[in-house]
Design a protein around this motif. Structure first.
Motif, PDB file in Angstrom:
ATOM      1  N   GLU A   1      40.397  45.718  56.164  1.00 59.11           N
ATOM      2  CA  GLU A   1      39.416  46.422  56.986  1.00 59.11           C
ATOM      3  C   GLU A   1      38.022  46.137  56.429  1.00 59.11           C
ATOM      4  O   GLU A   1      37.838  46.032  55.215  1.00 59.11           O
ATOM      5  CB  GLU A   1      39.669  47.936  56.961  1.00 59.11           C
ATOM      6  N   ARG A   2      37.047  46.037  57.314  1.00 61.13           N
ATOM      7  CA  ARG A   2      35.670  45.798  56.897  1.00 61.13           C
ATOM      8  C   ARG A   2      35.133  47.016  56.139  1.00 61.13           C
ATOM      9  O   ARG A   2      35.286  48.148  56.576  1.00 61.13           O
ATOM     10  CB  ARG A   2      34.817  45.538  58.136  1.00 61.13           C
ATOM     11  N   VAL A   3      34.496  46.770  54.986  1.00 67.15           N
ATOM     12  CA  VAL A   3      33.848  47.828  54.200  1.00 67.15           C
ATOM     13  C   VAL A   3      32.435  47.975  54.744  1.00 67.15           C
ATOM     14  O   VAL A   3      31.708  46.986  54.856  1.00 67.15           O
ATOM     15  CB  VAL A   3      33.835  47.491  52.694  1.00 67.15           C
ATOM     16  N   THR A   4      32.034  49.202  55.077  1.00 71.20           N
ATOM     17  CA  THR A   4      30.722  49.409  55.691  1.00 71.20           C
ATOM     18  C   THR A   4      29.746  50.201  54.826  1.00 71.20           C
ATOM     19  O   THR A   4      28.543  50.122  55.039  1.00 71.20           O
ATOM     20  CB  THR A   4      30.869  50.132  57.048  1.00 71.20           C
ATOM     21  N   ASP A   5      30.257  50.971  53.872  1.00 70.88           N
ATOM     22  CA  ASP A   5      29.386  51.805  53.050  1.00 70.88           C
ATOM     23  C   ASP A   5      29.036  51.111  51.737  1.00 70.88           C
ATOM     24  O   ASP A   5      29.939  50.687  51.000  1.00 70.88           O
ATOM     25  CB  ASP A   5      30.058  53.143  52.739  1.00 70.88           C
ATOM     26  N   PRO A   6      27.737  50.983  51.419  1.00 65.21           N
ATOM     27  CA  PRO A   6      27.341  50.370  50.148  1.00 65.21           C
ATOM     28  C   PRO A   6      27.869  51.171  48.963  1.00 65.21           C
ATOM     29  O   PRO A   6      28.201  52.348  49.086  1.00 65.21           O
ATOM     30  CB  PRO A   6      25.823  50.377  50.178  1.00 65.21           C
ATOM     31  N   ILE A   7      27.940  50.507  47.832  1.00 68.76           N
ATOM     32  CA  ILE A   7      28.441  51.135  46.611  1.00 68.76           C
ATOM     33  C   ILE A   7      27.311  51.262  45.599  1.00 68.76           C
ATOM     34  O   ILE A   7      26.334  50.521  45.656  1.00 68.76           O
ATOM     35  CB  ILE A   7      29.623  50.346  46.014  1.00 68.76           C
ATOM     36  N   GLU A   8      27.466  52.198  44.677  1.00 68.84           N
ATOM     37  CA  GLU A   8      26.474  52.330  43.598  1.00 68.84           C
ATOM     38  C   GLU A   8      27.027  51.797  42.286  1.00 68.84           C
ATOM     39  O   GLU A   8      26.294  51.622  41.328  1.00 68.84           O
ATOM     40  CB  GLU A   8      26.034  53.776  43.438  1.00 68.84           C
ATOM     41  N   GLY A   9      28.314  51.538  42.262  1.00 68.39           N
ATOM     42  CA  GLY A   9      28.975  51.003  41.077  1.00 68.39           C
ATOM     43  C   GLY A   9      30.410  50.665  41.426  1.00 68.39           C
ATOM     44  O   GLY A   9      30.833  50.820  42.572  1.00 68.39           O
ATOM     45  N   GLY A  10      31.148  50.201  40.429  1.00 67.60           N
ATOM     46  CA  GLY A  10      32.538  49.867  40.686  1.00 67.60           C
ATOM     47  C   GLY A  10      33.314  49.644  39.402  1.00 67.60           C
ATOM     48  O   GLY A  10      32.742  49.416  38.342  1.00 67.60           O
ATOM     49  N   LEU A  11      34.619  49.743  39.540  1.00 67.15           N
ATOM     50  CA  LEU A  11      35.551  49.478  38.446  1.00 67.15           C
ATOM     51  C   LEU A  11      36.409  48.296  38.845  1.00 67.15           C
ATOM     52  O   LEU A  11      36.989  48.275  39.936  1.00 67.15           O
ATOM     53  CB  LEU A  11      36.425  50.708  38.187  1.00 67.15           C
ATOM     54  N   ILE A  12      36.492  47.302  37.958  1.00 69.56           N
ATOM     55  CA  ILE A  12      37.217  46.064  38.239  1.00 69.56           C
ATOM     56  C   ILE A  12      38.569  46.096  37.551  1.00 69.56           C
ATOM     57  O   ILE A  12      38.661  46.476  36.375  1.00 69.56           O
ATOM     58  CB  ILE A  12      36.429  44.843  37.722  1.00 69.56           C
ATOM     59  N   ASN A  13      39.607  45.667  38.274  1.00 61.65           N
ATOM     60  CA  ASN A  13      40.938  45.608  37.664  1.00 61.65           C
ATOM     61  C   ASN A  13      41.019  44.431  36.687  1.00 61.65           C
ATOM     62  O   ASN A  13      40.121  43.582  36.638  1.00 61.65           O
ATOM     63  CB  ASN A  13      42.031  45.523  38.735  1.00 61.65           C
ATOM     64  N   SER A  14      42.097  44.374  35.915  1.00 67.42           N
ATOM     65  CA  SER A  14      42.213  43.367  34.845  1.00 67.42           C
ATOM     66  C   SER A  14      42.312  41.942  35.376  1.00 67.42           C
ATOM     67  O   SER A  14      41.984  41.000  34.665  1.00 67.42           O
ATOM     68  CB  SER A  14      43.402  43.692  33.934  1.00 67.42           C
ATOM     69  N   GLN A  15      42.761  41.749  36.615  1.00 68.28           N
ATOM     70  CA  GLN A  15      42.819  40.401  37.188  1.00 68.28           C
ATOM     71  C   GLN A  15      41.498  39.993  37.842  1.00 68.28           C
ATOM     72  O   GLN A  15      41.371  38.876  38.335  1.00 68.28           O
ATOM     73  CB  GLN A  15      43.934  40.315  38.254  1.00 68.28           C
TER      74      GLN A  15
END
Length: 88
Positions: A45-59
């Motif tokens: 699904e298309r992401v429409t809301d901007p983010i202020e940060g994020g957590l990345i998985n190990s891969q």
């Protein structure tokens, strides 16, 4: 935002691996992809809301968004990173 003392206890809900805090250049690339309509979640699904940060998985192939200071650790809502940056 995520404080340094809580980061070590957060785990990827998909595989249980360690999560890393995304750096600012990656956040900018993800927000650019969101603005261009190119960012997709795990359900394609298309992401429409901007983010202020994020957590990345190990891969480094998915990013769990942080909005309003709260991480969304729901597998289906993770943003795919292939073609955006770290996941290339």
């Amino acid at each position: 935002m995520i404080t340094p003392d809580i980061l070590p206890i957060l785990r990827c809900p998909a595989d249980g691996g360690q999560l890393l805090l995304a750096d600012e250049p990656l956040i900018q690339r993800v927000n650019q992809a969101i603005a261009e309509g190119a960012a997709r979640d795990q359900l394609d699904e298309r992401v429409t809301d901007p983010i202020e940060g994020g957590l990345i998985n190990s891969q480094s192939d998915r990013l769990y968004p942080i909005r309003g200071g709260i991480p969304t650790l729901i597998v289906d809502e993770a943003i795919g990173l292939a073609g955006i940056g770290e996941g290339e």
